[in-house]
Scaffold this active site. Structure first.
Site, PDB file in Angstrom:
ATOM      1  N   HIS A   6      11.570  31.572 -33.043  1.00 53.67           N
ATOM      2  CA  HIS A   6      12.626  31.632 -34.049  1.00 53.67           C
ATOM      3  C   HIS A   6      12.815  33.049 -34.588  1.00 53.67           C
ATOM      4  O   HIS A   6      13.939  33.474 -34.858  1.00 53.67           O
ATOM      5  CB  HIS A   6      12.311  30.686 -35.213  1.00 53.67           C
ATOM      6  CG  HIS A   6      12.540  29.256 -34.893  1.00 53.67           C
ATOM      7  ND1 HIS A   6      13.367  28.835 -33.877  1.00 53.67           N
ATOM      8  CD2 HIS A   6      12.057  28.114 -35.473  1.00 53.67           C
ATOM      9  CE1 HIS A   6      13.378  27.515 -33.839  1.00 53.67           C
ATOM     10  NE2 HIS A   6      12.592  27.062 -34.794  1.00 53.67           N
ATOM     11  N   GLU A  43      13.680  27.568  -9.599  1.00 51.85           N
ATOM     12  CA  GLU A  43      12.651  28.033 -10.524  1.00 51.85           C
ATOM     13  C   GLU A  43      11.248  27.632 -10.075  1.00 51.85           C
ATOM     14  O   GLU A  43      10.260  28.020 -10.691  1.00 51.85           O
ATOM     15  CB  GLU A  43      12.935  27.508 -11.938  1.00 51.85           C
ATOM     16  CG  GLU A  43      13.220  26.022 -12.004  1.00 51.85           C
ATOM     17  CD  GLU A  43      13.788  25.600 -13.350  1.00 51.85           C
ATOM     18  OE1 GLU A  43      13.605  26.330 -14.342  1.00 51.85           O
ATOM     19  OE2 GLU A  43      14.417  24.535 -13.408  1.00 51.85           O
ATOM     20  N   ASP A  69      10.806  30.600 -15.434  1.00 47.13           N
ATOM     21  CA  ASP A  69       9.834  29.703 -14.807  1.00 47.13           C
ATOM     22  C   ASP A  69       9.464  30.163 -13.401  1.00 47.13           C
ATOM     23  O   ASP A  69       8.314  29.989 -12.974  1.00 47.13           O
ATOM     24  CB  ASP A  69      10.380  28.272 -14.758  1.00 47.13           C
ATOM     25  CG  ASP A  69      10.034  27.485 -16.017  1.00 47.13           C
ATOM     26  OD1 ASP A  69       9.027  27.829 -16.669  1.00 47.13           O
ATOM     27  OD2 ASP A  69      10.763  26.543 -16.350  1.00 47.13           O
ATOM     28  N   CYS A  94      20.075  32.994 -14.409  1.00 51.20           N
ATOM     29  CA  CYS A  94      20.282  32.630 -15.808  1.00 51.20           C
ATOM     30  C   CYS A  94      19.042  32.843 -16.669  1.00 51.20           C
ATOM     31  O   CYS A  94      19.051  32.521 -17.849  1.00 51.20           O
ATOM     32  CB  CYS A  94      20.743  31.179 -15.921  1.00 51.20           C
ATOM     33  SG  CYS A  94      19.562  29.965 -15.294  1.00 51.20           S
TER      34      CYS A  94
END
Length: 563
Positions: free
Chosen positions: A187, A427, A451, A497
């Site tokens: 966060h 991935e 990943d 991505c």
């Protein structure tokens, strides 16, 4: 001068005095009470006060922003009977004061989540602790704002920052953020990037006196305590270069990203909600390369319906018109619990029932999502991709589920898209290695470098003890990307991505390997477009070929620096 290296969480340079901030719950005394009603009323008044404050904060940061999304999750937590309801039950069943009930339930709930080996749930534990602290301060009549002592613009240093604390930093008073905890996806990183503040997280700082000069570089992760004049001059020069580059990129953000020799590279946005769409369009994104639908499922107290999903998807597709919107089907599993989905305890959730494996095992859930997506596809250009595909069996099962969803919509007489694209994420290394067998069955591959790097190098990138080993420039990762693009030469297009797509250092390698689309965080769209414009395809191909022959990521960086 003392130098430390952490994780660069938000780009930029910050130089200024250190402001040491402590995030903690106030101390309380556990008291027995006789009047349960009065204590519950104290709790409800506090919850209402915190709810009003959070709503005001969300409005301040703007609807659809990443910060508003985090604050929205906190508002949902206030309504969650498993949290605030448990606090009320504790008051009534154990005859304890409101502050004790808040403190105990908060610590128990947050501690349970933080004990699980999962980045998302660890962040949820911090959310619980944040909201609980706000409720407790309100119950005790303490001010909710915590920045009274911040009198001059400073580099804010803490073990960690609660989202509500970061959201209330007085304008202009934070030069940068530095924390001992956190990751590039925590966060604090989300808020720092949204506020345009340089940030370094996961850094082991020495004991520092308030006011000590601190300098940090949010790209490299370097932090300097009491830096030398030479270091300050170097960072000031870099700061000015970054300012000029950002201004230039912003001015041309709506223009296509063409290399110097005319090759078009599409730069799309990664989004997590329907409200992100307008921000992505404003930033110059040429579509959506990754719509993370899990956020529609996770931050809620009940399962999401097909109709609710349909409305969210059609909003995004409508916002982008003729531009392609790539939607990833639900990507949760392991310790990431979703309302209505029971997942047993797993020894290693990263290798367990997640992504496409989970949704194939929950056919009704997959059917609802695919039906919603196909219905929304009439509003724009839809692409659907499956996460965590390891080979041909996963892919064919996914295609079968799509066919069944189409048949059910036809039987119900509902309109749906017939010309959508189908793709998968690359991935897992096995998918890259058999990409040539997968290519005939898809329209595109989207490489999830986060990943892919983690699984290729056997590194948990959220573990700061080994996070520096998770290098997406490692030649082993680059070769798997090359395997994928080579397999797709005569068929599907290939995009990236993951975080690598938003790394300007990696841009020439990706282009040289044959990647046609880069999907990045919304604020990075102008920067990556500008980076593409500085390159030529021929030079990128030569550079990529040399990098594939390197021994490790350090050698790759040496090649890039010499180019």
């Amino acid at each position: 001068m003392i130098e430390r290296t952490g994780i660069g969480a938000s780009p930029g340079v910050a130089i200024g005095p250190a402001y040491l901030h402590v995030s903690q719950m106030p101390d309380i005394t556990r008291r027995r009470v006789e009047d349960h009603t009065a204590e519950v009323e104290r709790l409800l008044r506090a919850v209402a006060s915190v709810g009003t404050r959070l709503s005001d904060l969300a409005a301040t940061h703007g609807e659809g922003s990443d910060e508003a999304e985090v604050i929205g999750a906190h508002l949902l937590l206030l309504e969650d009977p498993e949290f605030t309801g448990e606090i009320r039950d504790r008051i009534e069943s154990e005859s304890v004061c409101a502050e004790a009930a808040v403190s105990e339930v908060t610590e128990e709930s947050a501690g349970m989540l933080e004990s699980l080996d999962d980045e998302y749930l660890a962040a949820r534990g911090a959310d619980v602790r944040d909201v609980g602290t706000q409720i407790l301060r309100s119950v005790l009549g303490l001010p909710l704002e915590t920045w009274d002592a911040l009198e001059v613009p400073s580099v804010l240093v803490s073990q960690d920052f609660f989202p509500s604390e970061t959201a209330t930093i007085p304008p202009g008073m934070a030069l940068g953020l530095c924390t001992e905890e956190g990751s590039a996806t925590s966060h604090i990183a989300v808020f720092a990037r949204g506020m345009g503040l340089p940030a370094v997280v996961g850094v082991d700082l020495p004991a520092t006196e308030p006011g000590t000069l601190i300098a940090l570089d949010g790209e490299t992760g370097q932090v300097y305590v009491d830096p030398t004049e030479s270091v300050i001059r170097t960072l000031r020069d870099r700061q000015e270069e970054q300012r000029r580059a950002r201004a230039s990129a912003a001015d041309r953000s709506r223009q296509p990203a063409l290399t110097r020799d005319g090759t078009r590279i599409e730069v799309a946005a990664n989004i997590g909600s329907d409200t992100d769409a307008s921000r992505a369009v404003e930033a110059g994104a040429e579509g959506v390369g990754l719509f993370r639908t899990e956020f529609l499922f996770l931050d809620r107290t009940r399962p999401i319906s097909e109709e609710e999903q349909y409305e969210a998807y059609r909003t995004v597709l409508g916002a982008f018109g003729d531009h392609l919107v790539v939607v990833r089907t639900l990507d949760v599993g392991g310790d990431k619990q979703v309302p209505g989905i029971e997942i047993g305890e797993e020894l290693n959730p990263f290798l367990g029932l997640r992504g496409i494996r989970l949704t194939l095992a929950r056919p009704q859930m997959m059917r609802d999502q695919l039906r919603a997506l196909l219905r929304a596809g009439t509003e724009g250009r839809l692409a659907i991709m499956a996460p965590m595909v390891s080979g041909i069996a996963d892919l064919m099962a996914f295609r079968s589920a799509l066919a069944e969803a189409e048949q059910s919509l036809a039987a119900d007489g509902l309109p749906f898209a017939a010309d959508y694209q189908v793709g998968i994420m690359i991935e897992i290394p096995s998918a890259a290695l058999v990409a040539s067998r997968l290519a005939p069955h898809v329209d595109f591959f989207s490489i999830g470098t986060n990943d892919l790097t983690q699984y290729t190098l056997a590194v948990d990138r959220t573990n700061r003890e080994v996070a520096d080993r998770a290098d997406h420039l490692d030649p082993a990762v680059l070769r798997l990307i090359g395997e994928t693009t080579s397999a797709a030469e005569a068929g599907p297009w290939v995009g990236v991505c993951g975080e690598m797509a938003g790394d300007p250092v990696a841009t020439p390698i990706l282009i040289g390997l044959g990647v046609k689309e880069l999907s990045v965080a919304i604020p990075s769209v102008p920067t990556i477009k500008e980076r593409v414009r500085s390159l030529s395809l021929e030079e990128c191909r030569d550079l990529a070929a040399r990098c594939l022959q390197a021994a490790d990521g350090a050698e790759v960086r040496g090649i890039l620096e010499g180019a």
